[in-house]
Scaffold this active site. Structure first.
Site, PDB file in Angstrom:
ATOM      1  N   PHE A   1      -7.597   7.473 -12.022  1.00 27.80           N
ATOM      2  CA  PHE A   1      -8.745   6.876 -11.351  1.00 27.80           C
ATOM      3  C   PHE A   1      -9.443   5.828 -12.191  1.00 27.80           C
ATOM      4  O   PHE A   1      -9.753   6.051 -13.365  1.00 27.80           O
ATOM      5  CB  PHE A   1      -9.801   7.952 -11.044  1.00 27.80           C
ATOM      6  CG  PHE A   1      -9.436   8.881  -9.941  1.00 27.80           C
ATOM      7  CD1 PHE A   1      -9.578   8.505  -8.617  1.00 27.80           C
ATOM      8  CD2 PHE A   1      -8.949  10.150 -10.228  1.00 27.80           C
ATOM      9  CE1 PHE A   1      -9.248   9.385  -7.596  1.00 27.80           C
ATOM     10  CE2 PHE A   1      -8.614  11.030  -9.216  1.00 27.80           C
ATOM     11  CZ  PHE A   1      -8.764  10.648  -7.898  1.00 27.80           C
ATOM     12  N   ASP A   2      -9.769   4.705 -11.568  1.00 24.30           N
ATOM     13  CA  ASP A   2     -10.908   3.938 -12.009  1.00 24.30           C
ATOM     14  C   ASP A   2     -12.142   4.783 -11.666  1.00 24.30           C
ATOM     15  O   ASP A   2     -12.139   5.504 -10.671  1.00 24.30           O
ATOM     16  CB  ASP A   2     -10.977   2.607 -11.268  1.00 24.30           C
ATOM     17  CG  ASP A   2     -12.290   1.916 -11.465  1.00 24.30           C
ATOM     18  OD1 ASP A   2     -12.623   1.612 -12.621  1.00 24.30           O
ATOM     19  OD2 ASP A   2     -12.999   1.702 -10.470  1.00 24.30           O
ATOM     20  N   CYS A   3     -13.180   4.699 -12.474  1.00 21.62           N
ATOM     21  CA  CYS A   3     -14.370   5.514 -12.215  1.00 21.62           C
ATOM     22  C   CYS A   3     -15.475   4.739 -11.507  1.00 21.62           C
ATOM     23  O   CYS A   3     -15.947   5.126 -10.439  1.00 21.62           O
ATOM     24  CB  CYS A   3     -14.900   6.084 -13.542  1.00 21.62           C
ATOM     25  SG  CYS A   3     -16.354   7.137 -13.330  1.00 21.62           S
TER      26      CYS A   3
END
Length: 241
Positions: free
Chosen positions: A11-13
């Site tokens: 994931f990108d956050c």
């Protein structure tokens, strides 16, 4: 291709799990309130994207909280507003206050039952530690710009992630990279042959907000408007829907 084909979600956050645009708008309010003309939400976000991306290119090893302080200073200069060093630093530290999207924690708890969950983020470790408390799960690995010494969309960040995931038994073909930003995430993921899932949080808005224009829109394998929709689609696959 099915969601159930994968073993890990990377994931990108910020922008995907954490509502960084709301966090930015709130954190910049002391500055934008002093601009002599009205500035729209998207104008603020697009200006932020320009200065943030430029600063990440010029100072790739700078910690994200320190980098945001510079972005605040550059925005003040662009808008003709005087900003103190204390204001700049406070904005840099505001990441800890950025809220999670309402659906994030529940979706992650569901997905944790079925995948390894991994963070690949353009952030520093201290800032992420505050965000992590809002996300409600223990991630199997966390890779930050501070760890790597560069910022996405550099291939370096993705290659670092792939190397480290290999040491815990996760191969490239088992990964579904899951992110909102086409610029930071889907363009390099496509370039490196990673399967990807676009969480299009800005589906009801114009432009690219706090991210730069990606140029040509890259190929993505899945697209959902929210994390909740991703979790729902996975559950439907398991039920044979």
């Amino acid at each position: 291709m099915k969601l159930t084909d994968f073993q890990a979600l990377t994931f990108d956050c910020y922008g995907t799990l954490i509502d960084w645009e709301t966090g930015m708008i709130d954190g910049l309010k002391p500055l934008t309130d002093r601009v002599g003309r009205g500035v729209s939400r998207n104008e603020i976000l697009e200006a932020h994207a320009r200065h943030e991306s430029s600063q990440q290119t010029w100072t790739p090893a700078k910690r994200y909280s320190d980098l945001l302080a510079v972005v605040y200073k550059r925005l003040a200069e662009e808008w003709g507003v005087v900003a103190t060093r204390e204001e700049c630093v406070a904005y840099g530290e505001s990441v800890k206050d950025w809220p999670a999207f309402a659906d994030t924690a529940q979706a992650l708890r569901y997905l944790k039952q079925h995948y390894k969950l991994v963070i690949l983020s353009n952030v520093d470790n201290t800032s992420f530690s505050f965000s992590n408390k809002k996300l409600g799960v223990d991630f199997d690995a966390i890779y930050t710009a501070e760890d790597i010494g560069s910022y996405k969309p550099s291939d370096r960040n993705f290659n670092y992630m792939l190397e480290k995931l290999g040491t815990i038994g996760i191969a490239k073909g088992q990964i579904l990279h899951t992110a909102e930003s086409l610029f930071h995430d889907h363009v390099p993921a496509s370039r490196l042959g990673l399967n990807s899932c676009w969480i299009h949080r800005r589906h009801a808005d114009q432009g690219f907000g706090a991210t730069m224009h990606p140029g040509e829109v890259p190929k993505v394998d899945f697209r959902f408007d929210s994390m909740a929709a991703l979790a729902k689609a996975h559950a439907e696959e398991l039920r044979g829907g």
